[in-house]
Write a protein that holds these residues in place. Structure first.
Motif, PDB file in Angstrom:
ATOM      1  N   ARG A   1       0.655  -1.254   0.027  1.00  0.00           N
ATOM      2  CA  ARG A   1       0.163  -0.107   0.111  1.00  0.00           C
ATOM      3  C   ARG A   1       1.028   1.106   0.120  1.00  0.00           C
ATOM      4  O   ARG A   1       1.886   1.166   1.022  1.00  0.00           O
ATOM      5  N   PRO A   2       0.753   2.205  -1.021  1.00  0.00           N
ATOM      6  CA  PRO A   2       1.624   3.347  -1.044  1.00  0.00           C
ATOM      7  C   PRO A   2       1.234   4.362   0.033  1.00  0.00           C
ATOM      8  O   PRO A   2       0.009   4.459   0.429  1.00  0.00           O
ATOM      9  N   THR A   3       2.194   5.139   0.343  1.00  0.00           N
ATOM     10  CA  THR A   3       1.853   6.172   1.606  1.00  0.00           C
ATOM     11  C   THR A   3       1.721   7.874   0.754  1.00  0.00           C
ATOM     12  O   THR A   3       1.172   8.562   1.362  1.00  0.00           O
ATOM     13  N   THR A   4       2.711   7.626  -0.214  1.00  0.00           N
ATOM     14  CA  THR A   4       2.870   8.802  -0.974  1.00  0.00           C
ATOM     15  C   THR A   4       2.574   8.420  -2.252  1.00  0.00           C
ATOM     16  O   THR A   4       1.632   7.929  -2.762  1.00  0.00           O
ATOM     17  N   MET A   5       3.593   8.838  -3.325  1.00  0.00           N
ATOM     18  CA  MET A   5       3.553   8.420  -4.713  1.00  0.00           C
ATOM     19  C   MET A   5       3.642   7.103  -4.958  1.00  0.00           C
ATOM     20  O   MET A   5       4.344   6.254  -4.132  1.00  0.00           O
ATOM     21  N   VAL A   6       2.960   6.596  -6.162  1.00  0.00           N
ATOM     22  CA  VAL A   6       3.030   5.096  -6.498  1.00  0.00           C
ATOM     23  C   VAL A   6       4.664   4.967  -6.906  1.00  0.00           C
ATOM     24  O   VAL A   6       5.251   5.638  -7.609  1.00  0.00           O
ATOM     25  N   ASP A   7       5.551   3.934  -6.228  1.00  0.00           N
ATOM     26  CA  ASP A   7       6.851   3.719  -6.870  1.00  0.00           C
ATOM     27  C   ASP A   7       6.979   2.272  -7.018  1.00  0.00           C
ATOM     28  O   ASP A   7       6.031   1.405  -7.179  1.00  0.00           O
ATOM     29  N   GLU A   8       8.378   1.734  -7.323  1.00  0.00           N
ATOM     30  CA  GLU A   8       8.533   0.468  -7.694  1.00  0.00           C
ATOM     31  C   GLU A   8       8.137  -0.568  -6.580  1.00  0.00           C
ATOM     32  O   GLU A   8       8.068  -1.684  -7.035  1.00  0.00           O
ATOM     33  N   ARG A   9       8.055  -0.215  -5.419  1.00  0.00           N
ATOM     34  CA  ARG A   9       7.604  -1.259  -4.477  1.00  0.00           C
ATOM     35  C   ARG A   9       6.008  -1.188  -4.264  1.00  0.00           C
ATOM     36  O   ARG A   9       5.570  -2.032  -3.885  1.00  0.00           O
ATOM     37  N   THR A  10       5.315  -0.363  -4.976  1.00  0.00           N
ATOM     38  CA  THR A  10       4.007  -0.525  -4.832  1.00  0.00           C
ATOM     39  C   THR A  10       3.051  -1.532  -5.522  1.00  0.00           C
ATOM     40  O   THR A  10       2.505  -2.304  -5.176  1.00  0.00           O
ATOM     41  N   THR A  11       3.771  -1.837  -6.828  1.00  0.00           N
ATOM     42  CA  THR A  11       3.242  -2.768  -7.669  1.00  0.00           C
ATOM     43  C   THR A  11       3.791  -3.878  -8.207  1.00  0.00           C
ATOM     44  O   THR A  11       5.286  -3.625  -7.990  1.00  0.00           O
ATOM     45  N   ARG A  12       3.728  -4.748  -8.761  1.00  0.00           N
ATOM     46  CA  ARG A  12       4.509  -5.946  -9.106  1.00  0.00           C
ATOM     47  C   ARG A  12       3.967  -6.390 -10.502  1.00  0.00           C
ATOM     48  O   ARG A  12       2.760  -6.871 -10.730  1.00  0.00           O
ATOM     49  N   LEU A  13       4.933  -6.534 -11.651  1.00  0.00           N
ATOM     50  CA  LEU A  13       4.513  -7.058 -12.752  1.00  0.00           C
ATOM     51  C   LEU A  13       4.581  -8.913 -12.662  1.00  0.00           C
ATOM     52  O   LEU A  13       5.663  -9.369 -12.473  1.00  0.00           O
ATOM     53  N   GLU A  14       3.382  -9.501 -13.013  1.00  0.00           N
ATOM     54  CA  GLU A  14       3.609 -10.863 -12.900  1.00  0.00           C
ATOM     55  C   GLU A  14       3.061 -11.365 -14.343  1.00  0.00           C
ATOM     56  O   GLU A  14       2.367 -10.549 -15.161  1.00  0.00           O
ATOM     57  N   GLU A  15       3.257 -12.546 -14.408  1.00  0.00           N
ATOM     58  CA  GLU A  15       2.949 -13.459 -15.841  1.00  0.00           C
ATOM     59  C   GLU A  15       2.272 -14.751 -15.362  1.00  0.00           C
ATOM     60  O   GLU A  15       2.997 -15.452 -14.738  1.00  0.00           O
TER      61      GLU A  15
ATOM     62  N   VAL B   1      -2.329  10.102 -24.050  1.00  0.00           N
ATOM     63  CA  VAL B   1      -2.239   8.559 -24.054  1.00  0.00           C
ATOM     64  C   VAL B   1      -0.930   8.189 -23.779  1.00  0.00           C
ATOM     65  O   VAL B   1       0.199   8.740 -24.440  1.00  0.00           O
ATOM     66  N   VAL B   2      -0.866   7.062 -23.021  1.00  0.00           N
ATOM     67  CA  VAL B   2       0.544   6.355 -22.835  1.00  0.00           C
ATOM     68  C   VAL B   2       0.556   5.118 -23.298  1.00  0.00           C
ATOM     69  O   VAL B   2      -0.506   4.267 -22.829  1.00  0.00           O
ATOM     70  N   ASP B   3       1.495   4.698 -23.938  1.00  0.00           N
ATOM     71  CA  ASP B   3       1.603   3.272 -24.562  1.00  0.00           C
ATOM     72  C   ASP B   3       2.342   2.331 -23.595  1.00  0.00           C
ATOM     73  O   ASP B   3       3.263   2.548 -23.146  1.00  0.00           O
ATOM     74  N   GLY B   4       1.610   1.094 -23.396  1.00  0.00           N
ATOM     75  CA  GLY B   4       2.105  -0.009 -22.763  1.00  0.00           C
ATOM     76  C   GLY B   4       1.815  -0.185 -21.387  1.00  0.00           C
ATOM     77  O   GLY B   4       1.597   0.844 -20.570  1.00  0.00           O
ATOM     78  N   LEU B   5       1.244  -1.503 -21.235  1.00  0.00           N
ATOM     79  CA  LEU B   5       0.649  -1.818 -19.804  1.00  0.00           C
ATOM     80  C   LEU B   5       1.658  -1.692 -18.754  1.00  0.00           C
ATOM     81  O   LEU B   5       1.346  -1.073 -17.721  1.00  0.00           O
ATOM     82  N   GLU B   6       3.137  -1.895 -18.929  1.00  0.00           N
ATOM     83  CA  GLU B   6       3.972  -1.604 -17.778  1.00  0.00           C
ATOM     84  C   GLU B   6       3.904  -0.291 -17.543  1.00  0.00           C
ATOM     85  O   GLU B   6       4.752   0.028 -16.289  1.00  0.00           O
ATOM     86  N   HIS B   7       3.567   0.721 -18.271  1.00  0.00           N
ATOM     87  CA  HIS B   7       3.817   2.155 -17.671  1.00  0.00           C
ATOM     88  C   HIS B   7       2.419   2.614 -17.068  1.00  0.00           C
ATOM     89  O   HIS B   7       2.383   3.866 -16.852  1.00  0.00           O
ATOM     90  N   ALA B   8       1.490   1.685 -16.626  1.00  0.00           N
ATOM     91  CA  ALA B   8       0.380   2.151 -15.862  1.00  0.00           C
ATOM     92  C   ALA B   8       0.780   2.968 -14.636  1.00  0.00           C
ATOM     93  O   ALA B   8       0.149   3.859 -14.372  1.00  0.00           O
ATOM     94  N   PRO B   9       1.684   2.374 -13.904  1.00  0.00           N
ATOM     95  CA  PRO B   9       1.942   2.990 -12.711  1.00  0.00           C
ATOM     96  C   PRO B   9       2.455   4.467 -12.992  1.00  0.00           C
ATOM     97  O   PRO B   9       2.106   5.396 -12.322  1.00  0.00           O
ATOM     98  N   GLU B  10       3.173   4.655 -13.884  1.00  0.00           N
ATOM     99  CA  GLU B  10       3.808   5.892 -14.241  1.00  0.00           C
ATOM    100  C   GLU B  10       2.461   6.877 -14.722  1.00  0.00           C
ATOM    101  O   GLU B  10       2.480   8.011 -14.500  1.00  0.00           O
ATOM    102  N   ALA B  11       1.630   6.492 -15.418  1.00  0.00           N
ATOM    103  CA  ALA B  11       0.634   7.056 -15.763  1.00  0.00           C
ATOM    104  C   ALA B  11      -0.339   7.637 -14.622  1.00  0.00           C
ATOM    105  O   ALA B  11      -0.849   8.758 -14.729  1.00  0.00           O
ATOM    106  N   LEU B  12      -0.442   6.701 -13.801  1.00  0.00           N
ATOM    107  CA  LEU B  12      -1.220   7.123 -12.568  1.00  0.00           C
ATOM    108  C   LEU B  12      -0.509   8.377 -11.731  1.00  0.00           C
ATOM    109  O   LEU B  12      -1.291   9.344 -11.356  1.00  0.00           O
ATOM    110  N   ASN B  13       0.672   8.254 -11.768  1.00  0.00           N
ATOM    111  CA  ASN B  13       1.499   9.504 -10.986  1.00  0.00           C
ATOM    112  C   ASN B  13       1.420  10.623 -11.799  1.00  0.00           C
ATOM    113  O   ASN B  13       1.538  11.742 -11.094  1.00  0.00           O
ATOM    114  N   MET B  14       1.243  10.659 -13.167  1.00  0.00           N
ATOM    115  CA  MET B  14       0.945  11.958 -13.895  1.00  0.00           C
ATOM    116  C   MET B  14      -0.095  12.797 -13.343  1.00  0.00           C
ATOM    117  O   MET B  14      -0.152  14.002 -13.435  1.00  0.00           O
TER     118      MET B  14
END
Length: 305
Positions: free
Chosen positions: A13-27, A278-291
């Motif tokens: 759970r984030p306390t400030t901005m979403v960062d690399e610890r907040t989410t994890r890409l799985e397959e 528009v932001v391209d790429g599922l992997e960039h969703a966290p960065e898009a949220l921070n925008m």
């Protein structure tokens, strides 16, 4: 279809901005629909401030569970269906999440030919929220002065030159209370609040008699890591006989077709204008949220998966 499904899950759970610890890409494997369900290949994600709220706590929906796919509205194409009324090939809208494939029950079919940007922006949650919040909750009236508040000269120019606002205020470079007093000398009849904090307080302090405040969000308070700051000027609601009301667009679900028809009519006639980022790429969703919190976007943020 591929044999794999990429999923972005909530790791912490984030306390400030979403960062690399907040989410994890799985397959993992592509899921299969059960009775009454459809399998949807996700094509576009609607990036909204409420996602950040869902990551952190229970709101009007339960918090996203740790290890669960990040909840998000989106568009996709049906690739397998066991649900009546939903056919393979249909484009649908629903809570699809940050992933390549989603198994869903309730979805809404999008008419052929409607662009994804239109479906997720003006005709999606963003436009519907504006419609019901301004008209049903805020009682926007003919002749109201329209002032926009934004965080860059570029955005203020868009508000004035494209959207047709009467005035625009840059909250990062201007004295907001003073500018609001200058452009609304008779007070503010209607304030739409998406940000909370100092801006809400400034507008409460300059309400006109019988002024209305529509509470839609408080994005300035979501990612600070501190307790939300309450408005000091709320007592002005008493003297001005004002009204401050919150709402959730889901309460108007049975009237969505009415609103979408009217919004589409206004767009075609040129009475309403939109912008999309528009932001391209599922992997960039966290960065898009921070925008949404840094102001790096101009317009509705959409991820093209």
């Amino acid at each position: 279809m591929t044999d794999a499904n990429r999923r972005i899950v909530l790791a912490e759970r984030p306390t400030t901005m979403v960062d690399e610890r907040t989410t994890r890409l799985e397959e993992g494997p592509v899921p299969s629909p059960g009775p009454g369900q459809a399998l949807v290949r996700v094509t576009h994600l609607s990036i909204d401030p409420t996602i950040r709220g869902w990551m952190g706590r229970d709101t009007y929906l339960p918090a996203i569970g740790i290890g669960e796919v990040v909840r998000c509205a989106g568009l996709g194409q049906v690739v397998e269906s066991r649900r009546e009324g939903v056919a393979v090939g249909d484009t649908v809208f629903g809570l699809l999440g940050w992933q390549d494939y989603a198994v869903v029950g309730d979805v809404n079919t999008v008419p052929p030919g409607v662009a994804p940007e239109l479906a997720l922006g003006l005709l999606g949650v963003t436009g519907l929220t504006a419609y019901f919040g301004l008209i049903d909750v805020g009682h926007l009236a003919e002749g109201d002065v329209v002032v926009g508040i934004a965080g860059s000269d570029e955005k203020c120019a868009w508000l004035l030159d494209t959207a047709g606002f009467d005035h625009a205020v840059n909250y990062k470079t201007e004295n907001v209370p003073k500018r609001l007093h200058d452009v609304c000398p008779d007070g503010i009849d209607l304030y739409w609040d998406n940000v909370g904090g100092d801006i809400l307080d400034a507008c409460l302090g300059q309400l006109a008699m019988h002024g209305r405040v529509v509470l839609c969000g408080a994005i300035s308070q979501y990612a600070t890591g501190a307790e939300p700051v309450g408005p000091a000027n709320y007592l002005n609601l008493i003297g001005k006989r004002g009204r401050m009301e919150g709402f959730i667009v889901l309460d108007y679900a049975d009237r969505f077709p009415e609103a979408q028809a009217k919004l589409f009519e206004w767009a075609v006639s040129g009475r309403i204008h939109t912008a999309e980022h528009v932001v391209d790429g599922l992997e960039h969703a966290p960065e898009a949220l921070n925008m949404l919190f840094t102001g790096a976007n101009l317009g509705k943020v959409i991820v093209r998966v």
